[in-house]
Design a protein around this motif. Structure first.
Motif, mmCIF file in Angstrom:
data_model
loop_
_atom_site.group_PDB
_atom_site.id
_atom_site.type_symbol
_atom_site.label_atom_id
_atom_site.label_comp_id
_atom_site.label_asym_id
_atom_site.label_seq_id
_atom_site.Cartn_x
_atom_site.Cartn_y
_atom_site.Cartn_z
ATOM 1 N N GLU A 129 0.819 -1.214 0.000
ATOM 2 C CA GLU A 129 0.000 0.000 0.000
ATOM 3 C C GLU A 129 0.850 1.261 0.000
ATOM 4 O OE1 GLU A 129 -2.465 2.053 3.472
ATOM 5 O OE2 GLU A 129 -3.599 0.376 2.632
ATOM 6 N N ASP A 130 1.892 1.264 0.806
ATOM 7 C CA ASP A 130 2.730 2.447 0.944
ATOM 8 C C ASP A 130 3.397 2.822 -0.378
ATOM 9 O OD1 ASP A 130 4.183 4.377 2.824
ATOM 10 O OD2 ASP A 130 5.838 3.381 1.806
ATOM 11 N N SER A 131 3.965 1.830 -1.079
ATOM 12 C CA SER A 131 4.647 2.097 -2.348
ATOM 13 C C SER A 131 3.668 2.558 -3.420
ATOM 14 C CB SER A 131 5.380 0.843 -2.818
ATOM 15 O OG SER A 131 6.426 0.504 -1.944
ATOM 16 N N LEU A 132 2.538 1.867 -3.522
ATOM 17 C CA LEU A 132 1.554 2.213 -4.549
ATOM 18 C C LEU A 132 0.943 3.584 -4.290
ATOM 19 C CD1 LEU A 132 -0.287 -1.182 -5.146
ATOM 20 C CD2 LEU A 132 1.742 -0.263 -6.277
ATOM 21 N N ALA A 133 0.712 3.895 -3.020
ATOM 22 C CA ALA A 133 0.161 5.211 -2.689
ATOM 23 C C ALA A 133 1.166 6.306 -3.019
ATOM 24 C CB ALA A 133 -0.212 5.262 -1.213
ATOM 25 N N SER A 134 2.433 6.050 -2.733
ATOM 26 C CA SER A 134 3.477 7.022 -3.037
ATOM 27 C C SER A 134 3.566 7.270 -4.537
ATOM 28 C CB SER A 134 4.825 6.507 -2.516
ATOM 29 O OG SER A 134 5.868 7.410 -2.821
ATOM 30 N N CYS A 135 3.484 6.204 -5.321
ATOM 31 C CA CYS A 135 3.512 6.329 -6.777
ATOM 32 C C CYS A 135 2.285 7.080 -7.276
ATOM 33 C CB CYS A 135 3.583 4.935 -7.406
ATOM 34 S SG CYS A 135 3.705 4.958 -9.207
ATOM 35 N N SER A 136 1.135 6.729 -6.741
ATOM 36 C CA SER A 136 -0.117 7.381 -7.120
ATOM 37 C C SER A 136 -0.072 8.868 -6.803
ATOM 38 C CB SER A 136 -1.285 6.718 -6.375
ATOM 39 O OG SER A 136 -2.525 7.156 -6.862
ATOM 40 N N ARG A 137 0.500 9.185 -5.655
ATOM 41 C CA ARG A 137 0.618 10.592 -5.243
ATOM 42 C C ARG A 137 1.566 11.345 -6.178
ATOM 43 N NH1 ARG A 137 1.533 9.426 -0.382
ATOM 44 N NH2 ARG A 137 -0.554 9.706 0.466
ATOM 45 N N SER A 146 -13.146 14.269 4.532
ATOM 46 C CA SER A 146 -12.313 13.675 5.582
ATOM 47 C C SER A 146 -10.906 13.347 5.084
ATOM 48 C CB SER A 146 -12.975 12.412 6.141
ATOM 49 O OG SER A 146 -13.062 11.398 5.148
ATOM 50 N N GLY A 147 -10.561 13.842 3.892
ATOM 51 C CA GLY A 147 -9.196 13.677 3.396
ATOM 52 C C GLY A 147 -8.954 12.441 2.567
ATOM 53 N N GLY A 148 -10.021 11.845 2.036
ATOM 54 C CA GLY A 148 -9.889 10.616 1.258
ATOM 55 C C GLY A 148 -8.993 10.746 0.043
ATOM 56 N N ARG A 149 -8.935 11.937 -0.512
ATOM 57 C CA ARG A 149 -8.123 12.163 -1.713
ATOM 58 C C ARG A 149 -6.626 12.002 -1.437
ATOM 59 N NH1 ARG A 149 -10.481 14.145 -6.010
ATOM 60 N NH2 ARG A 149 -12.214 14.883 -4.750
ATOM 61 N N ARG A 150 -6.257 12.093 -0.152
ATOM 62 C CA ARG A 150 -4.848 11.966 0.231
ATOM 63 C C ARG A 150 -4.577 10.679 1.006
ATOM 64 N NH1 ARG A 150 -6.659 16.869 1.687
ATOM 65 N NH2 ARG A 150 -6.687 16.297 3.892
ATOM 66 N N ARG A 151 -5.609 9.855 1.194
ATOM 67 C CA ARG A 151 -5.472 8.665 2.030
ATOM 68 C C ARG A 151 -4.705 7.573 1.285
ATOM 69 N NH1 ARG A 151 -10.765 8.042 4.028
ATOM 70 N NH2 ARG A 151 -10.112 9.713 5.441
ATOM 71 N N ASN A 152 -3.717 6.991 1.954
ATOM 72 C CA ASN A 152 -2.877 5.979 1.322
ATOM 73 C C ASN A 152 -3.667 4.816 0.753
ATOM 74 O OD1 ASN A 152 -0.491 7.353 1.739
ATOM 75 N ND2 ASN A 152 0.483 5.722 2.895
ATOM 76 N N PHE A 187 -4.245 3.343 -7.995
ATOM 77 C CA PHE A 187 -3.195 2.889 -8.918
ATOM 78 C C PHE A 187 -3.545 1.511 -9.465
ATOM 79 C CE2 PHE A 187 0.865 0.970 -10.120
ATOM 80 C CZ PHE A 187 1.395 1.972 -10.919
ATOM 81 N N GLU A 188 -4.037 0.621 -8.611
ATOM 82 C CA GLU A 188 -4.449 -0.712 -9.057
ATOM 83 C C GLU A 188 -5.587 -0.610 -10.073
ATOM 84 O OE1 GLU A 188 -3.339 -3.368 -5.090
ATOM 85 O OE2 GLU A 188 -5.379 -2.638 -5.368
ATOM 86 N N CYS A 189 -6.535 0.290 -9.826
ATOM 87 C CA CYS A 189 -7.643 0.489 -10.767
ATOM 88 C C CYS A 189 -7.143 0.961 -12.120
ATOM 89 C CB CYS A 189 -8.636 1.507 -10.209
ATOM 90 S SG CYS A 189 -9.533 0.961 -8.744
ATOM 91 N N LEU A 190 -6.173 1.861 -12.111
ATOM 92 C CA LEU A 190 -5.609 2.372 -13.362
ATOM 93 C C LEU A 190 -4.901 1.261 -14.125
ATOM 94 C CD1 LEU A 190 -4.999 4.676 -15.283
ATOM 95 C CD2 LEU A 190 -3.045 5.298 -13.842
#
Length: 247
Positions: free
Chosen positions: A98-106, A123-129, A136-139
């Motif tokens: 999750e951490d790597s994919l979120a970082s890439c997505s960000r 509630s900040g979902g747009r920035r949630r890991n 990223f998985e969806c893309l």
């Protein structure tokens, strides 16, 4: 009703222009804007617009997760014949976590294109890991289903190779707070403190913002659905900032 008109009913012209801009900016190998729109439609948004029967991205997330796992696994197997099964498993896990994919997505700015429900967005979902990693998985699922495996593989490796290299170098798999501590203490003992800057959202879905302070000096901040996750994000941002300063 024609297919084209049905498509327009489900996606505004502004939304289509926005997604076309994303395709152009990232040179995405897909022309299926309707499927891309689904990839960026969170379940919370679909649930708030049930009467419109909007398709959300969970099925694409399922597919993208499987494709991503195969691409990274195959790449490691073919590229690093000297690695044992245990080593391959560890590197793959550190790359597709999750951490790597979120970082890439960000880094790709994917969060800006998400359709989120009001509560999730506020509630900040747009920035949630977790949401960014799923996106990223969806893309990846979208690219795979609208093109082919080879195209999806090229896209994935072009964006994740750096994370694979970091995992092999031992810079992934550890948490960012540990990595930051190791980095800043190379030149001697330094005190790292994580300061709570703010918290927002309802009690069941709070978002915390934490700031890194090193020997009393403020550095980067990060957010998360818990203080620990926000500290990890802040440590990640600070580590990247310090790395850039030393380049």
């Amino acid at each position: 009703m024609s297919a084209a008109r049905s498509h327009k009913n489900k996606m505004t012209q502004a939304r289509e222009v926005s997604l076309q801009e994303l395709v152009s900016r990232l040179q995405l190998p897909t022309q299926d804007i309707s499927l891309l729109n689904r990839a960026f439609t969170h379940t919370s948004y679909a649930n708030e617009h049930k009467s419109k029967k909007i398709q959300h991205n969970q099925r694409l997330e399922f597919l993208g997760d499987a494709v991503l796992d195969l691409i990274v696994g195959e790449h490691l197997f073919k590229t690093y014949p000297q690695m044992t099964e245990g080593e391959l498993t560890k590197i793959k896990a550190a790359t597709v976590c999750e951490d790597s994919l979120a970082s890439c997505s960000r880094a790709l700015g994917l969060g800006e294109y998400l359709l989120l429900g009001h509560g999730e967005n506020s509630s900040g979902g747009r920035r949630r890991n977790s949401i960014l990693a799923d996106t990223f998985e969806c893309l990846v699922g979208c690219i795979y289903i609208s093109t082919d495996y080879a195209t999806a593989m090229q896209f994935v490796l072009s964006h994740l190779q750096g994370y694979i290299d970091q995992a092999i170098a031992g810079k992934r798999g550890k948490d960012y707070k540990t990595l930051l501590q190791e980095f800043v203490q190379r030149d001697g003992e330094k005190h790292i403190h994580y300061q709570l800057l703010s918290e927002s959202g309802p009690d069941h879905a709070k978002t915390f913002c934490m700031e890194v302070q090193i020997d009393g000096q403020s550095y980067e901040s990060g957010s998360g659905k818990s203080k620990k996750l926000a500290e990890q994000h802040a440590a990640e941002m600070t580590l990247k900032s310090l790395d850039a300063m030393n380049d």
